[in-house]
Design a protein around this motif. Sequence first.
Motif, PDB file in Angstrom:
ATOM      1  N   LEU A 200      36.743  44.984  38.592  1.00 43.35           N
ATOM      2  CA  LEU A 200      37.617  44.994  39.741  1.00 43.35           C
ATOM      3  C   LEU A 200      37.090  45.885  40.967  1.00 43.35           C
ATOM      4  O   LEU A 200      37.187  45.257  42.144  1.00 43.35           O
ATOM      5  CB  LEU A 200      38.960  45.353  39.192  1.00 43.35           C
ATOM      6  N   TYR A 201      36.606  46.922  40.547  1.00 39.84           N
ATOM      7  CA  TYR A 201      36.082  47.811  41.624  1.00 39.84           C
ATOM      8  C   TYR A 201      35.124  47.124  42.222  1.00 39.84           C
ATOM      9  O   TYR A 201      34.962  47.287  43.456  1.00 39.84           O
ATOM     10  CB  TYR A 201      35.873  49.243  41.230  1.00 39.84           C
ATOM     11  N   GLU A 202      33.947  46.522  41.697  1.00 39.09           N
ATOM     12  CA  GLU A 202      32.790  46.171  42.383  1.00 39.09           C
ATOM     13  C   GLU A 202      33.283  44.745  42.872  1.00 39.09           C
ATOM     14  O   GLU A 202      32.534  44.427  44.014  1.00 39.09           O
ATOM     15  CB  GLU A 202      31.756  45.911  41.384  1.00 39.09           C
ATOM     16  N   GLN A 203      34.109  44.223  42.683  1.00 37.09           N
ATOM     17  CA  GLN A 203      34.768  42.852  43.602  1.00 37.09           C
ATOM     18  C   GLN A 203      35.056  43.275  44.777  1.00 37.09           C
ATOM     19  O   GLN A 203      34.923  42.588  45.765  1.00 37.09           O
ATOM     20  CB  GLN A 203      35.852  42.147  42.705  1.00 37.09           C
ATOM     21  N   GLU A 204      35.782  44.311  44.779  1.00 38.62           N
ATOM     22  CA  GLU A 204      36.242  45.156  46.139  1.00 38.62           C
ATOM     23  C   GLU A 204      34.837  45.119  46.962  1.00 38.62           C
ATOM     24  O   GLU A 204      34.896  44.817  48.147  1.00 38.62           O
ATOM     25  CB  GLU A 204      36.887  46.423  46.051  1.00 38.62           C
ATOM     26  N   MET A 205      33.926  45.793  46.506  1.00 37.52           N
ATOM     27  CA  MET A 205      32.771  46.065  47.031  1.00 37.52           C
ATOM     28  C   MET A 205      31.990  44.607  47.666  1.00 37.52           C
ATOM     29  O   MET A 205      31.329  44.686  48.757  1.00 37.52           O
ATOM     30  CB  MET A 205      31.581  46.685  46.412  1.00 37.52           C
ATOM     31  N   GLU A 206      32.080  43.479  46.632  1.00 35.04           N
ATOM     32  CA  GLU A 206      31.453  42.503  47.067  1.00 35.04           C
ATOM     33  C   GLU A 206      31.977  41.720  48.431  1.00 35.04           C
ATOM     34  O   GLU A 206      31.381  41.324  49.222  1.00 35.04           O
ATOM     35  CB  GLU A 206      31.419  41.450  46.269  1.00 35.04           C
TER      36      GLU A 206
END
Length: 210
Positions: A200-206
């Motif tokens: 979820l955190y890295e989806q924000e980054m994407e």
Amino acid sequence: MKRVTGLTIFVLIIVGMFVLIDQSDSKKMSEQVENKMFTQTETKVYSESTVEELKKILETFQNDLAPQINNDFERKLAERMYVEMKKSGETIDVKELIIRAKDQADFERAWLEHAKSEYGIVITGDEVDEWIEKGPDATVVESQRRYAEAKEMSVYQLNHDYYRDQYMKWVVWEDLIPLVTDRYEQSSEHVLDNNRLIELYEQEMEVIIE
């Protein structure tokens, strides 16, 4: 905030990085640590690797690849990838490896920047050193010692300098866990385990990167 999960997380890292474990334990461990935080940056130095074997691999990298990479962080990531690929017998495309290292370096920088800008997470060097001292420094395995010797550095230098970026990321993640959990747990139908929180955190980054 108390870092109550530090040593537990360290055990997962150090096993993945240095210790050759049997097939059944390896399967269990891979299920626990299978996430994108370290999959591209870990150096898996297998326990049968001798100091001389590692020295030859590292020397080849320094002679053939290192001069082509100007950025220190990208060079370090490329070296880790190179060692892992050589030990596993993979064919190495130098240009592709350099691109992978640059992409990974960009990702790591963005990962930490997002933690700072979006969640206000800022850690000190003393926090990282304290975490390392309680984990990697306190639990030295033989293959870790051999890798440090191959790089002509102490285990302390290996932990506090060479792998510092990975450990720093875990320290940041410990602070991020409750914040990311708070953001998503009410809208989730399932328990948010560590891997899902990272996803979820890295989806924000994407979204930001795109």
